[in-house]
Design a protein around this motif. Structure first.
Motif, PDB file in Angstrom:
ATOM      1  N   GLU A   1      -3.163 -51.276  21.607  1.00  0.00           N
ATOM      2  CA  GLU A   1      -2.557 -50.857  22.861  1.00  0.00           C
ATOM      3  C   GLU A   1      -2.452 -52.033  23.819  1.00  0.00           C
ATOM      4  O   GLU A   1      -3.425 -52.699  24.102  1.00  0.00           O
ATOM      5  N   CYS A   2      -1.240 -52.269  24.317  1.00  0.00           N
ATOM      6  CA  CYS A   2      -1.049 -53.297  25.346  1.00  0.00           C
ATOM      7  C   CYS A   2      -0.703 -52.590  26.634  1.00  0.00           C
ATOM      8  O   CYS A   2       0.192 -51.754  26.656  1.00  0.00           O
ATOM      9  N   SER A   3      -1.432 -52.893  27.697  1.00  0.00           N
ATOM     10  CA  SER A   3      -1.216 -52.120  28.913  1.00  0.00           C
ATOM     11  C   SER A   3      -1.174 -53.028  30.140  1.00  0.00           C
ATOM     12  O   SER A   3      -1.745 -54.117  30.146  1.00  0.00           O
ATOM     13  N   PHE A   4      -0.472 -52.554  31.133  1.00  0.00           N
ATOM     14  CA  PHE A   4      -0.388 -53.236  32.423  1.00  0.00           C
ATOM     15  C   PHE A   4      -0.846 -52.280  33.500  1.00  0.00           C
ATOM     16  O   PHE A   4      -0.360 -51.157  33.580  1.00  0.00           O
ATOM     17  N   TYR A   5      -1.790 -52.722  34.301  1.00  0.00           N
ATOM     18  CA  TYR A   5      -2.138 -51.978  35.513  1.00  0.00           C
ATOM     19  C   TYR A   5      -1.449 -52.693  36.647  1.00  0.00           C
ATOM     20  O   TYR A   5      -1.836 -53.794  37.034  1.00  0.00           O
ATOM     21  N   LEU A   6      -0.383 -52.091  37.149  1.00  0.00           N
ATOM     22  CA  LEU A   6       0.532 -52.788  38.036  1.00  0.00           C
ATOM     23  C   LEU A   6       0.476 -52.154  39.417  1.00  0.00           C
ATOM     24  O   LEU A   6       0.569 -50.940  39.546  1.00  0.00           O
ATOM     25  N   ILE A   7       0.295 -52.993  40.437  1.00  0.00           N
ATOM     26  CA  ILE A   7       0.295 -52.502  41.810  1.00  0.00           C
ATOM     27  C   ILE A   7       1.417 -53.207  42.549  1.00  0.00           C
ATOM     28  O   ILE A   7       1.450 -54.436  42.616  1.00  0.00           O
ATOM     29  N   GLY A   8       2.354 -52.431  43.041  1.00  0.00           N
ATOM     30  CA  GLY A   8       3.469 -53.004  43.783  1.00  0.00           C
ATOM     31  C   GLY A   8       3.264 -52.794  45.272  1.00  0.00           C
ATOM     32  O   GLY A   8       2.655 -51.823  45.688  1.00  0.00           O
ATOM     33  N   GLU A   9       3.794 -53.738  46.064  1.00  0.00           N
ATOM     34  CA  GLU A   9       3.655 -53.571  47.514  1.00  0.00           C
ATOM     35  C   GLU A   9       4.991 -53.757  48.210  1.00  0.00           C
ATOM     36  O   GLU A   9       5.042 -54.084  49.375  1.00  0.00           O
TER      37      GLU A   9
ATOM     38  N   ARG B   1      -2.617 -56.371  36.086  1.00  0.00           N
ATOM     39  CA  ARG B   1      -3.709 -56.541  35.133  1.00  0.00           C
ATOM     40  C   ARG B   1      -3.128 -56.368  33.734  1.00  0.00           C
ATOM     41  O   ARG B   1      -2.437 -55.401  33.465  1.00  0.00           O
ATOM     42  N   TYR B   2      -3.453 -57.334  32.895  1.00  0.00           N
ATOM     43  CA  TYR B   2      -2.788 -57.448  31.594  1.00  0.00           C
ATOM     44  C   TYR B   2      -3.868 -57.289  30.534  1.00  0.00           C
ATOM     45  O   TYR B   2      -4.704 -58.158  30.358  1.00  0.00           O
ATOM     46  N   ILE B   3      -3.899 -56.151  29.863  1.00  0.00           N
ATOM     47  CA  ILE B   3      -4.911 -55.913  28.828  1.00  0.00           C
ATOM     48  C   ILE B   3      -4.207 -55.774  27.494  1.00  0.00           C
ATOM     49  O   ILE B   3      -3.350 -54.899  27.322  1.00  0.00           O
TER      50      ILE B   3
END
Lengths: 160, 381, 156
Positions: free
Chosen positions: B324-332, B341-343
């Motif tokens: 699993e490749c995942s991004f925890y992305l916070i936009g402003e 965050r790149y896991i």
């Protein structure tokens, strides 16, 4: 795929019943994405409850976010469930906030042993200390790195 | 897990220690220069030739991509996101555009979804072939080193026809894909996948049924189901331990809900199981590619998406070749993300390395270690 | 009894493996002798750029979208044109996609290595020349018949 939030609402309900004072905020981003903000003192109990009672046994990762304008760090545990097959698409973000000048929280390695590497990365990149971590050392950075934690927002690099 | 060994200095110094029980152990530094490890180091403590302690020491190819993404436009980040694992570029790219689209609220047209899935599956085969060739050379099987790299060329050619680039495609952009199918692609894809399935049978004959391999892989590096779940393993490592977790089925994205395929699992959790999961996945990917070129709907391939990232949070994840490749992305609200965050799959499977190696003999290390399909660059990011 | 059967099976499997390998001694090789034999790329391959000087307005969108910052906009008389530094270019061709006047185009020319670093800087004039057609006698492609095969080059 249905777009209802019944599962998520039920999870939030269960958490709030068991930890009425410690669940500070819950937020359903979309279906199968759930944010729960917990008081840092009680995160271990909530995590153990999530693992044992609700079936969240699979850590997906740990993120640290630097909100330097609000003077705090946020540590986010992304966890999901392998035991409950209907919940495999669900990712629960377990969040806690610590003040930026004294970043010290309890480690969750005793709950999910897989978060060890992620917490080590948060330690070296953000300078957040995890209490009770078995091996709080640098993971990716070189051992002789003595600069500031490089992923903090106040560290600037020449950019475009 | 027992207590980790003390860090040894940055030389190939071997230190001997006496433990409390009186047994003498030896600390070896395996790596970082591809001595059966790739761009990372494994600090291995051996008692005789039994491995009693392992500590992975990654970071030799760390680039700080999370910081780079924070300082770049979301479109400009696409090439750098592909770089950690160029052999699996489009899957990583898919995780990125998927999390962006979640925040932007952009729906991708169905033809675009199918084209994304097509490139993802081709990439999965290419990545597994690369893994297989390295596995072959780790075990001293030079033929298995040459063949998969040669056959990988079939799919590199196909991808080049589709995207214009051989390895780093930058093909998926927010809103869709960049190019449509070229003429004659479908026939070529069917021809090549059918030929490749014949080749997979030859791989079985020369390598996977070969006692020279099976006697070295069966029962080596066992990772139990409970341990794999607890450590947060993912991808073929998890499926090799008997968990039928696959995001393509569990959280169907792109065109996967409309395609017919199976999730391959093996119950044993040893090196052989993990290797066979890779083989099964290549066969399934061939089937998926043929289904896609048959079923692909007509219509637009791309919808207009804004170049800015609105305020919001997303956790976008896809099943890449290594998990699993995942991004925890916070936009402003700007054109850059506040935090990305790149896991990646390899980073998550790093926790399995000590669990797999402990208790094995030092000579079994390459078999057990590379069956995790740990790609150091992808883990370091 | 069982060990003997196991040993016999192992012997059979090993022989099959060797036979499979020996069969492939008579196949064509996958590899090419590069400058003499060329790998065939199709139209649409993302090689070096081709600049249409008459269409370019010098707006600089290509330089803005370039992830590697390899494009600089240089003056030529009254007008401005992009100049590429191929030591940095990653051939993503976002510049080609984002050009509002379609002044940039991808070409099939991929062997642009040079002996010195300053030769890697391509001026607008050099970029505007179409690629030289290579000798099309030795164009090869990897094919499903096993190994590299010669393909006839298409007329453009």
């Amino acid at each position: 795929m249905s777009l209802s939030h019944e599962r998520e609402d039920a999870l939030v309900q269960k958490l709030k019943e068991n930890f009425p004072a410690d669940i500070k905020e819950t937020n359903i981003i979309r279906r199968a994405r759930l944010e729960v903000t917990v008081a840092p003192e009680k995160i271990k109990d909530v995590a153990a409850f999530l693992r044992d009672k609700l079936g969240f046994d699979h850590p997906n990762g740990v993120s640290a976010v630097d909100y330097n304008r609000e003077n705090r760090f946020e540590i986010v545990y992304h966890i999901s469930s392998m035991r409950v097959k209907d919940m495999r698409d669900l990712v629960l973000d377990l969040k806690e906030s610590v003040p930026r000048n004294a970043p010290k929280v309890g480690s969750l390695v005793s709950v999910w042993s897989g978060v060890e590497n992620y917490e080590r990365e948060s330690f070296e990149m953000f300078g957040i200390e995890f209490d009770g971590h078995p091996r709080l050392e640098k993971l990716f950075l070189t051992d002789n790195w003595d600069g500031p934690p490089p992923l903090r927002k106040d560290i600037r690099f020449p950019t475009d | 897990m027992s207590a980790p060994p003390k860090p040894v200095p940055l030389t190939t110094v071997e230190s001997t220690e006496t433990s409390e029980s009186g047994a003498q152990t030896l600390t070896l530094s395996v790596g970082p220069q591809h001595s059966g490890s790739g761009h990372m180091r494994l600090i291995v403590e051996v008692d005789g030739d039994i491995i009693v302690n392992v500590a992975p020491d990654p970071g030799y190819v760390h680039r700080g991509i999370e910081k780079i993404i924070e300082l770049r436009n979301i479109i400009k980040s696409i090439p750098v996101i592909e770089r950690p694992s160029i052999i699996d570029a489009s899957n990583l790219n898919h995780a990125w555009v998927r999390s962006i689209e979640e925040i932007q609220g952009v729906e991708v047209p169905r033809r675009g979804q199918y084209l994304r899935t097509l490139l993802n599956e081709m990439n999965r085969i290419m990545s597994h072939l690369y893994w297989l060739s390295i596995y072959g050379v780790f075990l001293g099987h030079t033929t298995m080193f040459m063949w998969p790299l040669g056959d990988r060329e079939l799919f590199i050619d196909l991808a080049e026809k589709l995207t214009g680039a051989r390895i780093t495609y930058s093909y998926l952009v927010p809103g869709g894909v960049r190019r449509d199918l070229p003429p004659g692609f479908a026939e070529e894809a069917v021809k090549r996948t059918e030929y490749f399935e014949k080749r997979l049978k030859e791989y079985d004959r020369i390598f996977f049924n070969n006692p020279l391999f099976t006697s070295r892989a069966k029962g080596i590096g066992v990772l139990s189901k409970e341990k794999a779940i607890e450590l947060g393993c993912t991808g073929p490592t998890l499926r090799g331990s008997g968990v039928d977790a696959d995001l393509r089925k569990d959280e169907p994205y792109a065109a996967y809900p409309e395609l017919d395929f199976e999730v391959s699992t093996r119950p044993d959790g040893d090196s052989f199981s993990r290797a066979m999961v890779h083989m099964d996945e290549m066969r399934e990917s061939c089937k998926i590619i043929r289904q896609i070129v048959k079923k692909i709907p007509s219509g637009p391939i791309r919808r207009k998406a804004p170049i800015v990232l609105p305020r919001g949070v997303a956790y976008g994840r896809v099943e890449s070749a290594r998990g699993e490749c995942s991004f925890y992305l916070i936009g402003e609200g700007g054109d850059k993300p506040y935090r990305a965050r790149y896991i990646t799959g390899s980073y998550r499977n790093m926790a399995a390395i000590p669990a797999v190696l402990l208790g094995n003999r030092l000579a079994d290390m390459p078999t057990a270690w590379w069956s995790i399909d740990y790609w150091p660059v992808e883990a370091d990011r | 009894m069982a060990p003997i059967i196991g040993k016999a099976k192992a012997a059979v499997d090993i022989s099959i493996a060797y036979l499979t390998g020996i069969r492939h001694l008579f196949h064509r090789p996958y590899t090419l002798r590069f400058p003499q034999q060329r790998y065939a790329v199709e139209k649409g391959y993302r090689g070096r750029h081709l600049l249409h000087l008459d269409r370019c307005t010098g707006c600089g969108i290509c330089a803005w979208i370039c992830p590697e910052k390899c494009i600089t906009i240089v003056p030529r008389g009254q007008r401005w044109y992009p100049q590429y530094f191929y030591g940095r270019c990653c051939f993503c061709h976002f510049c080609t996609d984002y050009c509002p006047e379609f002044a940039l185009e991808e070409t099939v020319e991929y062997d642009i290595a040079e002996y010195t670093r300053d030769r890697l800087v391509w001026s607008p004039e050099r970029l505007s020349k179409p690629p030289v057609k290579k000798d099309d006698k030795y164009v090869f492609s990897v094919d499903t018949i096993g190994g590299a095969s010669q393909v006839p080059q298409k007329e453009e």
